[in-house]
Write an enzyme that holds these catalytic residues in place. Sequence first.
Site, short mmCIF file in Angstrom:
data_model
loop_
_atom_site.label_atom_id
_atom_site.label_comp_id
_atom_site.label_asym_id
_atom_site.label_seq_id
_atom_site.Cartn_x
_atom_site.Cartn_y
_atom_site.Cartn_z
N ASP A 1 0.83 -1.21 0.00
CA ASP A 1 0.00 0.00 0.00
C ASP A 1 0.86 1.26 0.00
OD1 ASP A 1 0.92 -0.50 2.60
OD2 ASP A 1 -1.02 -1.18 3.29
N ASP B 1 -7.60 -2.05 14.28
CA ASP B 1 -9.02 -2.13 13.89
C ASP B 1 -9.32 -3.33 13.00
OD1 ASP B 1 -7.88 -1.40 11.49
OD2 ASP B 1 -9.06 0.42 11.22
N HIS C 1 -7.59 -4.16 10.22
CA HIS C 1 -7.24 -4.03 8.80
C HIS C 1 -6.05 -4.91 8.45
CE1 HIS C 1 -4.58 -0.29 9.79
NE2 HIS C 1 -3.77 -1.26 9.45
N GLU D 1 -9.72 -1.35 5.30
CA GLU D 1 -10.34 -0.98 6.57
C GLU D 1 -11.68 -1.71 6.72
OE1 GLU D 1 -8.64 0.37 8.73
OE2 GLU D 1 -7.82 2.33 8.24
C1 F6R Z 1 1.50 -1.47 6.08
C2 F6R Z 1 0.21 -2.14 6.20
C3 F6R Z 1 -0.56 -2.12 7.46
C4 F6R Z 1 0.27 -2.47 8.69
C5 F6R Z 1 -0.60 -2.37 9.93
C6 F6R Z 1 0.19 -2.66 11.19
O1 F6R Z 1 2.03 -1.65 4.78
O2 F6R Z 1 -0.25 -2.67 5.23
O3 F6R Z 1 -1.64 -3.01 7.37
O4 F6R Z 1 0.77 -3.76 8.55
O5 F6R Z 1 -1.16 -1.09 10.01
O6 F6R Z 1 1.15 -1.67 11.36
P1 F6R Z 1 2.31 -1.83 12.43
O7 F6R Z 1 3.11 -3.00 11.99
O8 F6R Z 1 3.10 -0.55 12.36
O9 F6R Z 1 1.64 -2.06 13.74
#
Ligand code: F6R
Length: 260
Positions: free
Chosen positions: A67, A136, A138, A143
């Site tokens: 992303d 959340d 995701h 989301e």
């Molecule tokens: C990032 C991504 C997100 C993260 C998620 C967890 O490329 O796709 O889904 O993996 O927000 O983020 P962290 O690892 O910083 O807790």
Amino acid sequence: MEVIVLPGAAEIGRLAADVIERVLKAQPAPVLGLATGSTPEPLYGELIRRHRAEGLSFAHARAFTLDEYVGLPEDHPQRYAAVIRRGLTDHLDLKPDAVQGPNGSAADLLAECLRYEQAIVDAGGVDVQIAGIGSDGHIAFNEPGSSLTSATRLKTLTKRTRADNARFFANADEVPQHVITQGLGTILRSRHLLLIATGAAKAPAVARTVEGPLAASCPASVVQLHPHATVLLDEAAAAQLEHGDYYAEVWAARPSWQPL
Ligand code: F6R
């Protein structure tokens, strides 16, 4: 779906690195799927270590990130294209154009989403996809409410995700509201999904993902649909799982001939 609970992030990093190393050695043109964020940092550290100390080569590999923020300036240090270069790919022997991500500055963002989805298909699909999980629920930036079969597209981040990611910016208002993300359908087409979660803050989302119903309200629950998914957790992230004892039994009894 296999759920493996390990003592900490370092052990998870080593096990996930074993999976990637096997793919790199087994395939003539391996395609890696890379996540950004804090969770994969120990894994990326271990891959860099193996490259430097053991000669593990990525020269024949390609990679796709999950992303990208929309609208950050080209030179912004928090663009995921920059984050993944700093945290991983600049330290490996990947060819310069081997790492791709969605372009969050494209003039035509909708066309960019289609282009990126097709680029993954044209590369033959992702052999091993690394993913973290949001508090959340995701996965990538799908989301709550995301279509379970979605492709790469624009999404709006929740307030909670923007607050979670504010630590990388001056404040939550600076976190872009929009992103381009691979869809849940895109992630489901990866051949092996490695979903990693560490820390107590992820425990409720992990419980909903692994043991809750398959539901768009918890997008990471698509892991339950994936034909080859491995969920790697530390003890804190696994704390709210109901069947933790069983997962531990399965891991302890894993036949040595069965690779992850
Ligand atoms: C990032 C991504 C997100 C993260 C998620 C967890 O490329 O796709 O889904 O993996 O927000 O983020 P962290 O690892 O910083 O807790």
